[in-house]
Design an enzyme around this catalytic site. Structure first.
Site, short mmCIF file in Angstrom:
data_model
loop_
_atom_site.label_atom_id
_atom_site.label_comp_id
_atom_site.label_asym_id
_atom_site.label_seq_id
_atom_site.Cartn_x
_atom_site.Cartn_y
_atom_site.Cartn_z
N ASN A 9 0.44 -1.17 0.21
CA ASN A 9 0.21 0.14 -0.19
C ASN A 9 0.85 1.34 0.62
O ASN A 9 1.38 1.42 1.12
CB ASN A 9 -0.90 0.29 1.04
CG ASN A 9 -1.64 1.37 1.80
OD1 ASN A 9 -1.97 1.81 1.13
ND2 ASN A 9 -2.49 1.53 2.79
N LYS A 11 0.17 4.40 0.13
CA LYS A 11 -1.07 5.48 0.27
C LYS A 11 -0.07 6.34 -0.47
O LYS A 11 -0.41 6.89 -1.99
CB LYS A 11 -0.02 5.52 1.38
CG LYS A 11 -0.06 4.23 3.09
CD LYS A 11 -0.27 4.48 4.02
CE LYS A 11 -0.10 3.27 4.83
NZ LYS A 11 0.00 3.09 6.47
N HIS A 91 -9.22 0.80 4.62
CA HIS A 91 -8.21 1.49 5.57
C HIS A 91 -8.64 2.17 6.95
O HIS A 91 -8.93 2.79 6.79
CB HIS A 91 -7.18 2.02 4.50
CG HIS A 91 -5.73 1.88 5.34
ND1 HIS A 91 -5.39 2.52 6.51
CD2 HIS A 91 -4.47 0.80 4.93
CE1 HIS A 91 -4.16 2.53 6.51
NE2 HIS A 91 -3.54 1.71 5.85
N GLU A 93 -6.80 4.81 7.88
CA GLU A 93 -6.66 5.38 7.35
C GLU A 93 -7.64 6.69 7.05
O GLU A 93 -8.18 7.80 7.37
CB GLU A 93 -5.72 5.94 6.73
CG GLU A 93 -4.02 6.49 7.65
CD GLU A 93 -2.36 4.82 7.12
OE1 GLU A 93 -3.13 5.48 5.60
OE2 GLU A 93 -1.73 5.21 8.21
N GLU A 158 -5.48 -5.25 10.47
CA GLU A 158 -4.28 -3.87 11.42
C GLU A 158 -4.86 -3.84 12.27
O GLU A 158 -5.52 -2.42 12.02
CB GLU A 158 -3.99 -3.03 10.00
CG GLU A 158 -3.98 -3.93 8.73
CD GLU A 158 -3.21 -3.17 7.37
OE1 GLU A 158 -1.98 -2.71 7.19
OE2 GLU A 158 -3.85 -1.79 6.64
N GLY A 164 2.65 2.17 10.79
CA GLY A 164 3.77 3.24 10.22
C GLY A 164 4.29 3.13 12.42
O GLY A 164 5.04 4.24 12.30
N SER A 203 3.86 -2.14 10.72
CA SER A 203 4.87 -2.81 10.76
C SER A 203 5.98 -3.93 10.48
O SER A 203 6.69 -4.52 10.33
CB SER A 203 5.12 -2.05 12.24
OG SER A 203 4.32 -0.67 12.55
P1 PGA Z 1 3.47 0.67 7.64
O1 PGA Z 1 1.31 0.81 7.08
O2 PGA Z 1 3.27 -1.56 6.85
O3 PGA Z 1 4.02 1.32 6.95
O4 PGA Z 1 2.85 0.10 9.89
C1 PGA Z 1 1.07 -0.68 6.76
C2 PGA Z 1 -0.82 -0.17 5.76
O5 PGA Z 1 -0.85 0.83 6.81
O6 PGA Z 1 -1.32 -1.18 5.31
#
Ligand code: PGA
Length: 243
Positions: A9, A11, A91, A93, A158, A164, A203
């Site tokens: 992803n 983003k 997601h 976010e 997740e 992150g 992560s």
């Molecule tokens: P990350 O994000 O691997 O940077 O923690 C995962 C995600 O938001 O899908």
């Protein structure tokens, strides 16, 4: 057996110059015993689908309606029209910055399926829910409310506090959650529930991928930061391929 999936992803990252990373990832994908999906920003979809012989391309979100007066939005049909075959929905976010609840997420997943895309439906608890022992209950209720009655889906677990941050749940916690999700999918879909891929996200790095993929009901990963550079993502694909 569920399909093993390494999904990236990107983003709100990636310019035309980053197509080189996609080229390297797609070349490596030829040698891997897993499916690779990259979800670049919408601006790169047209170019990204040129690599769709080796890898699959996905959008990062879609609107529940197929078309209409929704300035700035993109429909599942439009994503499919670029040659994309997957789309992320729900997601965290999107849920937090755009106020999307599980009802909206479910409508988006249904729109994706109607447009012949496979939705990757994201669920996950926040830190407070984890600390108060409500993680499995939270995720189960998100699944109940966000997942349409259709087996053409992928689930991504997740934990919000792991996205992150560099912090991940313990191996035992990952196993417990993924086992609970599998049991729920089997309850809802019968034997089809055995075949739905359940991805872990939050992560994931080259250094922790192999351990995460050794969990029985982890069928791959949804990777954010470490999917932007082929030098990070290819080792994760390799760890999944070998699992
Ligand atoms: P990350 O994000 O691997 O940077 O923690 C995962 C995600 O938001 O899908």
């Amino acid at each position: 057996m569920p399909t093993k999936i390494a999904a990236g992803n990107w983003k709100m990252n990636g310019l035309q110059t980053d197509m080189l990373e996609l080229q390297l990832i797609s070349k490596a994908a030829e040698q891997m015993d897993c499916r690779t999906i990259i979800c670049p920003p919408t601006t790169l979809l047209g170019n990204a689908t040129k690599f769709s012989k080796e890898i699959f391309i996905g959008g990062q979100d879609c609107h529940p309606e197929p078309s209409g007066a929704y300035t700035g939005d993109i429909s599942a049909n439009m994503l499919a029209d670029t040659g994309a075959s997957y789309v992320l929905v729900g997601h965290s976010e999107r849920r937090s910055y755009h106020g999307e609840n599980s009802t909206i997420v479910r409508a988006k997943a249904e729109a994706a399926i109607a447009a012949t895309l496979k939705p990757v439906i994201c669920v996950g608890e926040n830190l407070q829910q984890r600390k108060s022992g409500d993680a499995i209950e939270t995720v189960s209720s998100q699944i109940k409310d966000s997942v349409p009655a259709n087996s053409e889906i992928i689930l991504a677990y997740e934990p919000i506090w792991a996205i992150g941050t560099g912090v991940i749940p313990s191996f035992k916690e990952i196993c417990q959650m993924h086992d609970a999700i599998r049991a729920l999918l089997i309850k809802n879909y019968g034997s089809i529930g055995q075949k739905i891929s359940i991805l872990y996200g939050g992560s994931v790095k080259p250094s922790n991928a192999a351990e995460i993929f050794s969990a029985t009901n982890v069928n791959g990963a949804l990777v954010g930061g470490a999917s932007l550079k082929s030098t990070d993502f290819i080792p994760i694909m390799r760890a999944l391929s070998k699992s």
